[in-house]
Motif scaffolding. Structure first.
Motif, PDB file in Angstrom:
ATOM      1  N   ALA A  67       0.807  -1.216   0.000  1.00 49.07           N
ATOM      2  CA  ALA A  67       0.000   0.000   0.000  1.00 49.07           C
ATOM      3  C   ALA A  67       0.837   1.262   0.000  1.00 49.07           C
ATOM      4  O   ALA A  67       0.356   2.338  -0.376  1.00 49.07           O
ATOM      5  N   THR A  94      -2.840   4.941  -3.460  1.00 49.23           N
ATOM      6  CA  THR A  94      -4.009   4.088  -3.236  1.00 49.23           C
ATOM      7  C   THR A  94      -4.613   4.335  -1.863  1.00 49.23           C
ATOM      8  O   THR A  94      -5.822   4.563  -1.716  1.00 49.23           O
ATOM      9  N   ALA A  95      -3.760   4.292  -0.840  1.00 49.22           N
ATOM     10  CA  ALA A  95      -4.256   4.519   0.514  1.00 49.22           C
ATOM     11  C   ALA A  95      -4.712   5.959   0.686  1.00 49.22           C
ATOM     12  O   ALA A  95      -5.700   6.236   1.386  1.00 49.22           O
ATOM     13  N   LYS A 137      -8.700   8.007   1.724  1.00 46.34           N
ATOM     14  CA  LYS A 137      -8.926   9.006   2.774  1.00 46.34           C
ATOM     15  C   LYS A 137      -9.175  10.396   2.191  1.00 46.34           C
ATOM     16  O   LYS A 137      -9.115  11.399   2.907  1.00 46.34           O
TER      17      LYS A 137
END
Length: 485
Positions: A260, A357-358, A362
């Motif tokens: 990630a 991606t992470a 958020k």
């Protein structure tokens, strides 16, 4: 450096001694071309550069402890005077390397040389004293200066070899004859200077031609995934070992993936066994670099589990190459501004996407702050257009193209591929890029900064990380300069 008397050095380089009261005095310190780096007992090399003449700093170097100066004219202090300082430096390096008991490992390629050199160094130093270049000291000045840092205790000498034309690597390999030669890839870097990939392959292949025969210990480490490199096996008398993701590679990676954070993981296979690797570096392109390093380490006797452990612990030794820093507000800055070509640009963009991606989960965005890829010749505009289009295809949130004509083509490529509104923006300089980013970045965003070294986009990364109004157009020290001071 191995201790040598001034008389011995003068004999090696074919120089005349001037103002030397004791020819028997030994040079025991480092050989340097920057008077600020002089240490007691060292040798100061005075180059006459375009803007700075090292001869002007000769007296200061001797006052700081240099035993003498290698110069092209008398300088009023102890000096060995030669017709050609660069050639003399190379001759001295050749003589010292011949006295060493170290294994010389040399590598070349269109992209990834410095990162791979750093990985090889971190692996080999586990098994003995290892000398390697700082940054990318890989030309006719930087390479001998690196070699002259080796001494009687050095077990491994790792050298990076760059080229701007046919014959350059042959010359460098003649100064520091390698036993192990690594060719990473044949890409489009310096395409404008070479004239085509075939010419680049011809130049890079000079390294394997310089290796000793297999019966004398010569080993050519070649990228099985690059057809230009793989074909170099026919140009060497050394034993060949292939690395890559190809099933035919003796050292290969399987089950390659990115976590990630954008860090690569894979299973390393070598003739001595296999082991899992999770790297601290960012981007899938480091897998190939790691395999090249693993092949060298295997050839020098490291078992697979130790290689995997070392690769998993290895970090970045050279600045501005995928340096990842998270600010207090959660913005992540990826400084990859040391250099750029189409291959490394694509790799960096894919790493950005993986890292984002992470962040996207958020509410964060990915930003590509890109500038010119220099020295691409007639292919330049098409390559910049292609990178702009790739930014859109990879679904990068924002493109900021910085600079002149080439940057305009980055922006145009993105817009023609389907970007609209302010997803792609063309700005004139680094100051404008910083102003834009400061006004629009928000917590969770990931920002990639990348261009050829001449663009100076590292100033954008520095300004974003400084957070104190730092002038983005301010001076930044160039790494690895050859001119004396």
């Amino acid at each position: 450096m191995i201790s040598l008397s001034l008389a011995e050095i003068a004999s090696i380089v074919g120089g005349q001694q001037h103002d030397i009261p004791d020819p028997g005095r030994e040079v025991t310190g480092p050989v340097v071309s920057d008077s600020r780096a002089v240490r007691p007992g060292g040798l100061f090399v005075a180059f006459a550069g375009e803007r700075v003449d090292g001869h002007d700093f000769a007296a200061g170097a001797v006052a700081a402890g240099a035993a003498a100066v290698l110069a092209s004219r008398p300088v009023g202090v102890p000096a060995i005077v030669v017709d050609d300082v660069v050639a003399a430096l190379g001759a001295l390096a050749r003589a010292v390397v011949e006295k060493l008991g170290a294994t010389v490992v040399a590598l070349t390629g269109s992209a990834g040389k410095t990162s791979t050199k750093d990985l090889i160094a971190q692996l080999l130093q586990r098994h003995g004293p290892t000398v390697w270049p700082e940054g990318n000291l890989n030309n006719e000045i930087g390479l001998p200066l690196t070699a002259l840092r080796a001494d009687a205790t050095t077990r491994h000498l790792v050298l990076e070899m760059g080229a701007r034309g046919v014959g350059h690597i042959r010359y460098l390999a003649g100064l520091t004859p390698p036993r192990i030669g690594v060719v990473l890839n044949v890409g489009t870097a310096h395409l404008g200077e070479f004239g085509g990939r075939e010419q680049i392959a011809q130049a890079k292949g000079e390294l394997v031609e310089a290796l000793p025969a297999a019966e004398d210990g010569g080993v050519a480490v070649l990228n099985a995934d690059d057809p230009y490199v793989r074909a170099m096996a026919s140009r060497t008398k050394a034993r060949t070992i292939l690395y890559g993701e190809s099933a035919e590679a003796a050292v290969r990676a399987e089950n390659v993936r990115l976590n990630a954070l954008g860090q690569p993981a894979f299973t390393l296979h070598t003739p001595s066994g296999c082991s899992d690797v999770t790297m601290r570096l960012y981007g899938e392109h480091h897998v190939s670099n790691a395999l090249a390093a693993a092949a060298v380490a295997h050839e020098l006797g490291m078992p697979a589990d130790e290689i995997a452990s070392a690769l998993s612990e290895a970090g970045t030794l050279s600045r501005w190459r995928m340096e990842v820093t998270e600010r207090a507000d959660g913005v992540t800055v990826v400084n990859d501004a040391y250099n750029a070509n189409p291959e490394s640009m694509r790799a960096a963009l894919r790493a950005l996407v993986a890292m984002g991606t992470a962040a996207r989960a958020k509410g964060g965005r990915t930003w590509a702050v890109l500038g010119e890829m220099a020295e691409l010749g007639e292919e330049s505009l098409a390559e910049h257009d292609a990178v702009g289009r790739l930014v859109v295809r990879l679904n990068v949130s924002k493109l900021v193209a910085v600079g002149g004509r080439e940057a305009a083509w980055l922006d145009m490529g993105a817009k023609n591929e389907g970007s609209w509104g302010e997803e792609s923006v063309h700005v004139s300089d680094t100051r404008a890029a910083v102003d834009l980013l400061r006004s629009e970045l928000r917590p969770g965003d990931v920002v990639l900064v990348k261009a050829s070294r001449s663009v100076g986009l590292e100033r954008v990364a520095a300004a974003l990380l400084a957070g104190d109004g730092q002038d983005a157009d301010g001076c930044s020290g160039a790494e690895g300069g050859a001119a004396s001071r």
